[in-house]
Design a protein around this motif. Structure first.
Motif, PDB file in Angstrom:
ATOM      1  N   VAL A   1      14.444 -22.369 -19.570  1.00 11.92           N
ATOM      2  CA  VAL A   1      15.616 -22.063 -18.746  1.00 11.92           C
ATOM      3  C   VAL A   1      16.721 -21.533 -19.660  1.00 11.92           C
ATOM      4  N   THR A   2      17.328 -20.422 -19.246  1.00 14.53           N
ATOM      5  CA  THR A   2      18.449 -19.833 -19.976  1.00 14.53           C
ATOM      6  C   THR A   2      19.502 -19.431 -18.954  1.00 14.53           C
ATOM      7  N   HIS A   3      20.700 -19.163 -19.450  1.00 17.08           N
ATOM      8  CA  HIS A   3      21.742 -18.741 -18.512  1.00 17.08           C
ATOM      9  C   HIS A   3      22.553 -17.594 -19.090  1.00 17.08           C
ATOM     10  N   ALA A   4      23.177 -16.858 -18.164  1.00 23.96           N
ATOM     11  CA  ALA A   4      24.060 -15.754 -18.540  1.00 23.96           C
ATOM     12  C   ALA A   4      25.265 -15.780 -17.598  1.00 23.96           C
ATOM     13  N   ASP A   5      26.449 -15.845 -18.192  1.00 22.19           N
ATOM     14  CA  ASP A   5      27.682 -15.820 -17.396  1.00 22.19           C
ATOM     15  C   ASP A   5      28.046 -14.380 -17.073  1.00 22.19           C
ATOM     16  N   PHE A   6      28.680 -14.181 -15.950  1.00 20.03           N
ATOM     17  CA  PHE A   6      29.221 -12.879 -15.568  1.00 20.03           C
ATOM     18  C   PHE A   6      30.543 -13.146 -14.859  1.00 20.03           C
ATOM     19  N   PRO A   7      31.405 -12.157 -14.712  1.00 13.25           N
ATOM     20  CA  PRO A   7      32.677 -12.396 -14.021  1.00 13.25           C
ATOM     21  C   PRO A   7      32.403 -12.922 -12.609  1.00 13.25           C
ATOM     22  N   GLY A   8      32.870 -14.121 -12.346  1.00 22.36           N
ATOM     23  CA  GLY A   8      32.684 -14.709 -11.027  1.00 22.36           C
ATOM     24  C   GLY A   8      31.429 -15.532 -10.857  1.00 22.36           C
ATOM     25  N   GLY A   9      30.723 -15.852 -11.950  1.00 23.23           N
ATOM     26  CA  GLY A   9      29.546 -16.686 -11.769  1.00 23.23           C
ATOM     27  C   GLY A   9      28.626 -16.799 -12.952  1.00 23.23           C
ATOM     28  N   THR A  10      27.443 -17.330 -12.685  1.00 27.91           N
ATOM     29  CA  THR A  10      26.430 -17.587 -13.701  1.00 27.91           C
ATOM     30  C   THR A  10      25.052 -17.408 -13.073  1.00 27.91           C
ATOM     31  N   THR A  11      24.116 -16.905 -13.855  1.00 29.26           N
ATOM     32  CA  THR A  11      22.724 -16.848 -13.427  1.00 29.26           C
ATOM     33  C   THR A  11      21.884 -17.668 -14.397  1.00 29.26           C
ATOM     34  N   TRP A  12      21.093 -18.580 -13.860  1.00 31.63           N
ATOM     35  CA  TRP A  12      20.138 -19.354 -14.647  1.00 31.63           C
ATOM     36  C   TRP A  12      18.747 -18.834 -14.313  1.00 31.63           C
ATOM     37  N   SER A  13      17.981 -18.485 -15.335  1.00 32.67           N
ATOM     38  CA  SER A  13      16.627 -17.971 -15.158  1.00 32.67           C
ATOM     39  C   SER A  13      15.667 -18.830 -15.955  1.00 32.67           C
ATOM     40  N   GLY A  14      14.439 -18.907 -15.488  1.00 33.19           N
ATOM     41  CA  GLY A  14      13.474 -19.698 -16.234  1.00 33.19           C
ATOM     42  C   GLY A  14      12.080 -19.561 -15.689  1.00 33.19           C
ATOM     43  N   THR A  15      11.181 -20.338 -16.276  1.00 34.77           N
ATOM     44  CA  THR A  15       9.794 -20.387 -15.838  1.00 34.77           C
ATOM     45  C   THR A  15       9.321 -21.834 -15.849  1.00 34.77           C
ATOM     46  N   ALA A  16       8.336 -22.109 -15.030  1.00 36.44           N
ATOM     47  CA  ALA A  16       7.705 -23.430 -15.010  1.00 36.44           C
ATOM     48  C   ALA A  16       6.212 -23.223 -14.817  1.00 36.44           C
ATOM     49  N   ALA A  17       5.396 -23.945 -15.603  1.00 40.10           N
ATOM     50  CA  ALA A  17       3.945 -23.789 -15.537  1.00 40.10           C
ATOM     51  C   ALA A  17       3.355 -24.446 -14.296  1.00 40.10           C
TER      52      ALA A  17
END
Length: 196
Positions: free
Chosen positions: A62-78
């Motif tokens: 799981v990783t995240h990236a902030d942007f103006p007005g929010g955040t996106t968390w992306s990841g994978t699960a086996a």
């Protein structure tokens, strides 16, 4: 959490708000967008979102990236894994700031059974209606009881708008549920303040 956009309001005078979903196997993404403050003063901070696997699961990322007005968390699960999402209010316990936000999960995700029925309002509320005092318990069966022996009922009217019909002390209210805050009437007044 349910499929599509989930909206709520976070209050700096309240606590964190939590959402749960199942992710995997495969890639997923959870996007958090917040708007301008709705009530109180701008304390300069902003609400934040955090995610984590509960319990911890091997072969997950799981990783995240902030942007103006929010955040996106992306990841994978086996394998299918429980993901908890925490929304944390803007800092500033001395100055109220309420902020509307949305969450949306996409990719390899599934949601709890019954999530389409709307958010659960079962819990304990402080009564904030003129002439009534005490604490109200909203039971999961749709009944309301209070510490001063008043009774009532609640039922879902529209899941998308979080609109509920509450009958209490001989009055009928059309209210909007704001998770972590409580029930707001048509005039914008918080009439049942959520305690836990």
């Amino acid at each position: 959490m349910r499929a599509g956009s989930n909206s709520a309001t976070i209050d700096s005078f309240g606590g964190n708000q939590y959402w749960v979903l199942t992710v995997g196997p495969g890639a997923f993404k959870v996007t958090f967008n917040y708007g301008n403050r709705q009530e109180g003063f701008n304390t300069g901070g902003r609400p934040q979102m955090f995610v984590g696997f509960k319990p911890k699961v091997p072969d997950t990322t799981v990783t995240h990236a902030d942007f103006p007005g929010g955040t996106t968390w992306s990841g994978t699960a086996a394998k299918p894994s429980r993901l908890e999402v925490a929304v944390v209010p803007a800092p500033g316990a001395l100055v109220r700031q309420t902020t509307a936000y949305t969450l949306e999960a996409t990719g390899s995700v599934s949601f709890a059974p019954g999530a389409e029925a709307g958010p659960s309002v079962a819990g304990i509320y402080q009564i904030s209606i003129g002439g009534h005092e005490g604490t109200a318990k909203f039971a999961s069966n749709g009944e309301i009881t209070t510490t001063n022996n008043e009774t009532g009922t609640w039922k879902l009217f529209d899941a998308d708008s979080k609109t509920y019909v509450v009958t209490f002390a001989g009055q009928r209210y059309s209210v909007t549920y704001q998770p972590g805050r409580g029930m707001v009437d048509n005039h914008g007044f918080l009439i049942f303040v959520q305690k836990h």
